[in-house]
Design a protein around this motif. Structure first.
Motif, PDB file in Angstrom:
ATOM      1  N   ALA A  61       0.897  -1.154   0.121  1.00  0.00           N
ATOM      2  CA  ALA A  61      -0.158  -0.278  -0.090  1.00  0.00           C
ATOM      3  C   ALA A  61       0.798   1.249   0.359  1.00  0.00           C
ATOM      4  CB  ALA A  61      -0.706   0.225   1.308  1.00  0.00           C
ATOM      5  N   HIS A  62       1.942   1.160   0.716  1.00  0.00           N
ATOM      6  CA  HIS A  62       2.751   2.447   0.706  1.00  0.00           C
ATOM      7  C   HIS A  62       3.411   2.711  -0.564  1.00  0.00           C
ATOM      8  CE1 HIS A  62       2.938   3.675   5.122  1.00  0.00           C
ATOM      9  NE2 HIS A  62       2.681   2.339   5.285  1.00  0.00           N
ATOM     10  N   ARG A  63       4.134   1.652  -1.169  1.00  0.00           N
ATOM     11  CA  ARG A  63       4.482   2.092  -2.447  1.00  0.00           C
ATOM     12  C   ARG A  63       3.551   2.354  -3.488  1.00  0.00           C
ATOM     13  NH1 ARG A  63       8.776  -3.057  -3.545  1.00  0.00           N
ATOM     14  NH2 ARG A  63       9.892  -2.954  -1.592  1.00  0.00           N
ATOM     15  N   THR A  64       2.333   1.810  -3.584  1.00  0.00           N
ATOM     16  CA  THR A  64       1.421   2.096  -4.629  1.00  0.00           C
ATOM     17  C   THR A  64       1.126   3.573  -4.459  1.00  0.00           C
ATOM     18  OG1 THR A  64      -0.376   1.114  -3.363  1.00  0.00           O
ATOM     19  CG2 THR A  64       0.799  -0.277  -5.215  1.00  0.00           C
ATOM     20  N   VAL A  65       0.821   3.864  -3.118  1.00  0.00           N
ATOM     21  CA  VAL A  65       0.333   5.386  -3.004  1.00  0.00           C
ATOM     22  C   VAL A  65       1.151   6.313  -3.153  1.00  0.00           C
ATOM     23  CG1 VAL A  65      -0.793   7.012  -1.292  1.00  0.00           C
ATOM     24  CG2 VAL A  65      -1.495   4.619  -1.381  1.00  0.00           C
ATOM     25  N   PHE A  66       2.648   5.894  -2.736  1.00  0.00           N
ATOM     26  CA  PHE A  66       3.706   6.908  -2.741  1.00  0.00           C
ATOM     27  C   PHE A  66       4.115   7.137  -4.371  1.00  0.00           C
ATOM     28  CE2 PHE A  66       8.345   7.818  -3.276  1.00  0.00           C
ATOM     29  CZ  PHE A  66       8.445   9.163  -2.561  1.00  0.00           C
ATOM     30  N   ALA A  67       3.908   6.013  -4.965  1.00  0.00           N
ATOM     31  CA  ALA A  67       4.025   6.124  -6.686  1.00  0.00           C
ATOM     32  C   ALA A  67       3.196   7.048  -7.269  1.00  0.00           C
ATOM     33  CB  ALA A  67       4.072   4.762  -7.394  1.00  0.00           C
ATOM     34  N   LEU A  68       1.784   7.472  -6.758  1.00  0.00           N
ATOM     35  CA  LEU A  68       1.038   8.469  -7.184  1.00  0.00           C
ATOM     36  C   LEU A  68       1.356   9.590  -6.416  1.00  0.00           C
ATOM     37  CD1 LEU A  68      -2.061   6.447  -7.380  1.00  0.00           C
ATOM     38  CD2 LEU A  68      -0.809   7.018  -9.280  1.00  0.00           C
ATOM     39  N   LEU A  69       1.547   9.851  -5.179  1.00  0.00           N
ATOM     40  CA  LEU A  69       1.776  11.156  -4.401  1.00  0.00           C
ATOM     41  C   LEU A  69       2.944  11.955  -4.512  1.00  0.00           C
ATOM     42  CD1 LEU A  69      -0.505  10.652  -1.383  1.00  0.00           C
ATOM     43  CD2 LEU A  69      -0.906  11.865  -3.374  1.00  0.00           C
ATOM     44  N   GLN A  70       4.208  10.922  -4.467  1.00  0.00           N
ATOM     45  CA  GLN A  70       5.553  11.415  -4.092  1.00  0.00           C
ATOM     46  C   GLN A  70       5.828  12.379  -3.000  1.00  0.00           C
ATOM     47  OE1 GLN A  70       8.146  10.458  -6.368  1.00  0.00           O
ATOM     48  NE2 GLN A  70       6.616   8.960  -7.028  1.00  0.00           N
ATOM     49  N   ASP A  71       4.986  12.074  -1.843  1.00  0.00           N
ATOM     50  CA  ASP A  71       5.406  12.650  -0.829  1.00  0.00           C
ATOM     51  C   ASP A  71       5.041  11.710   0.479  1.00  0.00           C
ATOM     52  OD1 ASP A  71       5.310  14.896   0.856  1.00  0.00           O
ATOM     53  OD2 ASP A  71       3.241  15.216   1.051  1.00  0.00           O
ATOM     54  N   LYS A  72       6.316  11.605   1.144  1.00  0.00           N
ATOM     55  CA  LYS A  72       6.343  10.737   2.194  1.00  0.00           C
ATOM     56  C   LYS A  72       5.290  10.895   3.386  1.00  0.00           C
ATOM     57  CE  LYS A  72      11.000   8.976   1.277  1.00  0.00           C
ATOM     58  NZ  LYS A  72      12.438   8.987   2.010  1.00  0.00           N
ATOM     59  N   VAL A  73       5.315  12.267   3.850  1.00  0.00           N
ATOM     60  CA  VAL A  73       4.539  12.344   5.098  1.00  0.00           C
ATOM     61  C   VAL A  73       3.052  12.169   4.632  1.00  0.00           C
ATOM     62  CG1 VAL A  73       3.751  14.341   6.746  1.00  0.00           C
ATOM     63  CG2 VAL A  73       6.291  13.990   5.811  1.00  0.00           C
ATOM     64  N   SER A  74       2.689  12.527   3.542  1.00  0.00           N
ATOM     65  CA  SER A  74       1.104  12.402   3.182  1.00  0.00           C
ATOM     66  C   SER A  74       0.935  10.965   2.951  1.00  0.00           C
ATOM     67  CB  SER A  74       0.649  13.427   2.078  1.00  0.00           C
ATOM     68  OG  SER A  74       1.589  13.602   1.190  1.00  0.00           O
ATOM     69  N   THR A  75       1.736  10.015   2.177  1.00  0.00           N
ATOM     70  CA  THR A  75       1.343   8.700   2.033  1.00  0.00           C
ATOM     71  C   THR A  75       1.375   8.196   3.335  1.00  0.00           C
ATOM     72  OG1 THR A  75       2.870   8.962   0.100  1.00  0.00           O
ATOM     73  CG2 THR A  75       2.708   6.664   0.878  1.00  0.00           C
ATOM     74  N   ASN A  76       2.485   8.219   4.129  1.00  0.00           N
ATOM     75  CA  ASN A  76       2.274   7.530   5.640  1.00  0.00           C
ATOM     76  C   ASN A  76       1.032   8.006   6.369  1.00  0.00           C
ATOM     77  OD1 ASN A  76       3.346   6.077   7.472  1.00  0.00           O
ATOM     78  ND2 ASN A  76       4.219   7.733   8.570  1.00  0.00           N
ATOM     79  N   ARG A  77       0.665   9.157   6.266  1.00  0.00           N
ATOM     80  CA  ARG A  77      -0.841   9.671   6.913  1.00  0.00           C
ATOM     81  C   ARG A  77      -1.932   9.143   6.300  1.00  0.00           C
ATOM     82  NH1 ARG A  77      -4.315  14.754   7.171  1.00  0.00           N
ATOM     83  NH2 ARG A  77      -5.238  14.266   9.553  1.00  0.00           N
ATOM     84  N   LEU A  78      -2.047   9.032   5.006  1.00  0.00           N
ATOM     85  CA  LEU A  78      -3.170   8.191   4.289  1.00  0.00           C
ATOM     86  C   LEU A  78      -3.214   6.854   4.707  1.00  0.00           C
ATOM     87  CD1 LEU A  78      -5.321   8.548   2.084  1.00  0.00           C
ATOM     88  CD2 LEU A  78      -3.666   7.927   0.319  1.00  0.00           C
ATOM     89  N   VAL A  79      -2.237   6.145   4.748  1.00  0.00           N
ATOM     90  CA  VAL A  79      -2.153   4.692   4.665  1.00  0.00           C
ATOM     91  C   VAL A  79      -2.159   4.519   6.268  1.00  0.00           C
ATOM     92  CG1 VAL A  79      -0.798   2.433   4.302  1.00  0.00           C
ATOM     93  CG2 VAL A  79      -0.599   4.274   2.586  1.00  0.00           C
ATOM     94  N   THR A  80      -1.846   4.975   6.928  1.00  0.00           N
ATOM     95  CA  THR A  80      -1.698   4.639   8.501  1.00  0.00           C
ATOM     96  C   THR A  80      -2.908   5.272   9.205  1.00  0.00           C
ATOM     97  OG1 THR A  80      -0.303   6.234   9.196  1.00  0.00           O
ATOM     98  CG2 THR A  80       0.486   4.314   8.641  1.00  0.00           C
ATOM     99  N   GLU A  81      -3.378   6.361   9.053  1.00  0.00           N
ATOM    100  CA  GLU A  81      -4.275   7.106   9.834  1.00  0.00           C
ATOM    101  C   GLU A  81      -5.722   7.125   8.825  1.00  0.00           C
ATOM    102  OE1 GLU A  81      -3.291  10.802  11.008  1.00  0.00           O
ATOM    103  OE2 GLU A  81      -1.089  10.188  11.581  1.00  0.00           O
ATOM    104  N   ILE A  82      -5.836   7.741   7.728  1.00  0.00           N
ATOM    105  CA  ILE A  82      -7.032   7.957   7.032  1.00  0.00           C
ATOM    106  C   ILE A  82      -7.486   6.769   6.650  1.00  0.00           C
ATOM    107  CG2 ILE A  82      -7.892   9.380   5.077  1.00  0.00           C
ATOM    108  CD1 ILE A  82      -5.749  11.497   5.652  1.00  0.00           C
ATOM    109  N   ALA A  83      -6.842   6.053   5.904  1.00  0.00           N
ATOM    110  CA  ALA A  83      -7.600   4.761   5.167  1.00  0.00           C
ATOM    111  C   ALA A  83      -8.155   3.766   6.104  1.00  0.00           C
ATOM    112  CB  ALA A  83      -6.455   3.983   4.172  1.00  0.00           C
ATOM    113  N   PRO A  84      -7.473   3.243   7.283  1.00  0.00           N
ATOM    114  CA  PRO A  84      -8.287   2.630   8.275  1.00  0.00           C
ATOM    115  C   PRO A  84      -9.420   3.013   8.852  1.00  0.00           C
ATOM    116  CG  PRO A  84      -5.707   2.689   8.736  1.00  0.00           C
ATOM    117  CD  PRO A  84      -6.064   3.886   7.670  1.00  0.00           C
ATOM    118  N   GLU A  85      -9.900   4.222   8.724  1.00  0.00           N
ATOM    119  CA  GLU A  85     -11.151   4.671   9.240  1.00  0.00           C
ATOM    120  C   GLU A  85     -12.215   4.328   8.395  1.00  0.00           C
ATOM    121  OE1 GLU A  85     -11.063   9.005   9.586  1.00  0.00           O
ATOM    122  OE2 GLU A  85      -9.367   9.019  11.057  1.00  0.00           O
ATOM    123  N   TYR A  86     -11.690   4.037   7.136  1.00  0.00           N
ATOM    124  CA  TYR A  86     -12.714   3.730   6.043  1.00  0.00           C
ATOM    125  C   TYR A  86     -12.760   2.096   5.822  1.00  0.00           C
ATOM    126  CZ  TYR A  86     -12.613   8.787   5.423  1.00  0.00           C
ATOM    127  OH  TYR A  86     -12.880   9.974   5.522  1.00  0.00           O
TER     128      TYR A  86
END
Length: 115
Positions: A61-86
């Motif tokens: 998940a980190h790799r596929t999202v980072f490939a599209l966003l190219q931002d480590k901080v927001s990738t990490n926040r999306l995968v670890t905090e935001i996505a698990p809520e949904y």
């Protein structure tokens, strides 16, 4: 005519459009609510929902999202905090609220936020 056409061009080249959606996604991850024009918000909603679905997939998940966003901080926040809520929700991760007409060019504005 744009019959059966898959996306909004937003009067930009493909590279510019990709950069615009990437930057709007990063801004949405950081603040969870942004104001932009209505067509940009509608296109961002489609793009961002696919991002969350990829972040929920689990495998790389980190790799596929980072490939599209190219931002480590927001990738990490999306995968670890935001996505698990949904994880119990099948789509519909964003909400678009029409707000006003912009004063300079009368463009319809909208707020896009995470549900």
């Amino acid at each position: 005519m744009r019959h059966k056409h898959g996306y909004r061009r937003l009067s930009r080249t493909s590279a510019h459009r990709a950069a615009l959606l990437k930057n709007l996604s990063i801004a949405l991850i950081k603040s969870s609510r942004i104001e932009t024009t209505l067509p940009k918000a509608k296109e961002l909603s489609r793009y961002f929902e696919k991002l969350i679905t990829k972040a929920l997939s689990g495998e790389n998940a980190h790799r596929t999202v980072f490939a599209l966003l190219q931002d480590k901080v927001s990738t990490n926040r999306l995968v670890t905090e935001i996505a698990p809520e949904y994880k119990d929700r099948n789509g519909g991760y964003t909400r678009i609220i029409k707000t006003r007409m912009r004063r300079g060019d009368a463009a319809p504005m909208a707020i896009i936020e995470l549900v």
